[in-house]
Design a protein around this motif. Structure first.
Motif, PDB file in Angstrom:
ATOM      1  N   ASN A 118      -6.402  -6.735  -8.938  1.00 27.42           N
ATOM      2  CA  ASN A 118      -7.120  -6.832  -7.666  1.00 27.42           C
ATOM      3  C   ASN A 118      -8.485  -6.158  -7.696  1.00 27.42           C
ATOM      4  OD1 ASN A 118      -5.144  -8.332  -6.331  1.00 27.42           O
ATOM      5  ND2 ASN A 118      -3.993  -6.510  -5.762  1.00 27.42           N
ATOM      6  N   ASN A 119      -8.865  -5.592  -8.842  1.00 28.83           N
ATOM      7  CA  ASN A 119     -10.160  -4.899  -8.921  1.00 28.83           C
ATOM      8  C   ASN A 119     -11.002  -5.322 -10.108  1.00 28.83           C
ATOM      9  OD1 ASN A 119     -10.322  -2.613  -6.744  1.00 28.83           O
ATOM     10  ND2 ASN A 119      -8.199  -2.613  -7.462  1.00 28.83           N
TER      11      ASN A 119
ATOM     12  N   GLY B 240      -2.834  -3.299  -9.375  1.00 28.80           N
ATOM     13  CA  GLY B 240      -4.007  -2.476  -9.093  1.00 28.80           C
ATOM     14  C   GLY B 240      -5.183  -2.882  -9.953  1.00 28.80           C
TER      15      GLY B 240
ATOM     16  N   THR C 240       0.804  -1.223   0.000  1.00 26.74           N
ATOM     17  CA  THR C 240       0.000   0.000   0.000  1.00 26.74           C
ATOM     18  C   THR C 240       0.840   1.278   0.000  1.00 26.74           C
ATOM     19  OG1 THR C 240      -0.185  -0.122   2.423  1.00 26.74           O
ATOM     20  CG2 THR C 240      -1.962  -1.118   1.119  1.00 26.74           C
TER      21      THR C 240
ATOM     22  N   GLU D 256       3.154  -2.332 -10.641  1.00 25.34           N
ATOM     23  CA  GLU D 256       2.200  -1.848  -9.648  1.00 25.34           C
ATOM     24  C   GLU D 256       0.824  -1.593 -10.260  1.00 25.34           C
ATOM     25  OE1 GLU D 256       6.124  -1.558  -8.021  1.00 25.34           O
ATOM     26  OE2 GLU D 256       5.324  -0.943  -9.947  1.00 25.34           O
ATOM     27  N   GLU D 257       0.791  -1.033 -11.471  1.00 29.49           N
ATOM     28  CA  GLU D 257      -0.495  -0.792 -12.134  1.00 29.49           C
ATOM     29  C   GLU D 257      -1.171  -2.098 -12.506  1.00 29.49           C
ATOM     30  OE1 GLU D 257       0.228   3.475 -14.375  1.00 29.49           O
ATOM     31  OE2 GLU D 257       1.186   1.678 -15.192  1.00 29.49           O
TER      32      GLU D 257
END
Length: 300
Positions: A138-139, A135, A66, A131-132
């Protein structure tokens, strides 16, 4: 609705962690001294850098999911596309991506069939860092929870997931068909590992490991849900011919073997065909278009 059980990168292990680290190894992260310090140096003087202090200040997505402060670029940018019967004629994909604005569709190649098909496929988002990717992952809804006849397409930026695209028209695909009742618990993991291998350039690593400017064979990967089975596919920009002598077939077979053993986790000699199931098979797009003729498949 959003996925209720995100899979944070720090909890990864085994093949997923290995593939993620391969993605990091494909990227170059420069840690340079500050401009002020550089300006104060005398001609020929070398700036001393406290490497231990720098290392202690680095927080990656693996150590702190995070509050990470380092972004790891991928070797190539990628775009996720989506389609489903439930989204035909709508402007948004049926995925929990409300935080991501809808982007305009790029021009479809000038083929009428592709134009009609592209009206229903939706571009979800593009990304160019590890990292993107997490992101995004996970969504979105995992394949096991998608409606029937839905598809995720993860393709390199600028390549449309259609046979008619310039990058795909001379290629083909590796694919495997998996019965739903036996693979519902495994398909999400298989799709994750397939995406990681794609963005980490491990299917066809030669362009990233030998400094070559040659294009990777891989243009994109797809997962499809059907009433009775799932299908995972890897698209390539080239397909070997019966007379090829430049090593392309060996390279293509290497992609399929890596897909079968390192990504899907099957033994090299395992026989997978059965009711609603296929082996790991390669077929050129041109052969796929031939109706009523024996397809020239490569089977791993």
């Amino acid at each position: 609705m959003a996925s209720t059980s995100p899979n944070p990168p720090s909890a990864l292990s085994g093949a997923a962690l290995q593939a993620s680290r391969a993605a990091l190894n494909a990227a170059l992260a420069d840690q340079s001294a500050s401009a002020d310090a550089s300006e104060s140096l005398e001609p020929g003087e070398i700036q001393e850098v406290d490497m231990q202090a720098q290392a202690e200040g680095i927080r990656t997505v693996f150590s702190d999911p995070t509050n990470f402060n380092v972004k790891h670029p991928l070797y190539s940018p990628w775009t996720l596309w989506f389609d489903s019967p439930a989204t035909k004629g709508r402007n948004l994909p049926q995925t929990p991506i409300s935080a991501f604005p809808q982007t305009p569709l790029p021009q479809t190649p000038g083929v009428a069939a592709a134009q009609g098909w592209m009206e229903d496929i939706k571009r979800v988002i593009s990304f160019d860092s590890v990292e993107e990717f997490w992101g995004l992952y996970n969504n979105i809804i995992p394949p096991s929870q998608l409606p029937q006849k839905a598809n995720y397409y993860l393709f390199k930026e600028g390549i449309i997931p259609a046979w008619e695209d310039e990058a795909n028209k001379n290629g083909g695909k590796w694919s495997i068909q998996l019965p739903k009742d036996k693979n519902r618990a495994n398909v999400d993991k298989m799709w994750l590992y397939t995406m990681l291998a794609a963005i980490g350039e491990t299917f066809d690593p030669s362009p990233t490991t030998n400094g070559s400017n040659a294009d990777s064979l891989i243009t994109g990967v797809i997962v499809s849900t059907r009433p009775q089975f799932y299908r995972l596919s890897i698209w390539t920009r080239l397909a070997p011919s019966a007379t090829e002598e430049d090593g392309l077939r060996e390279r293509i077979e290497g992609v399929g073997r890596h897909f079968k053993t390192s990504v899907l986790g099957y033994a090299d000699a395992a026989k997978l065909a059965g009711p609603l199931a296929t082996e790991v098979e390669f077929l050129s797009h041109k052969d796929s278009e031939k109706k009523g003729k024996a397809a020239k498949k490569i089977i791993i």
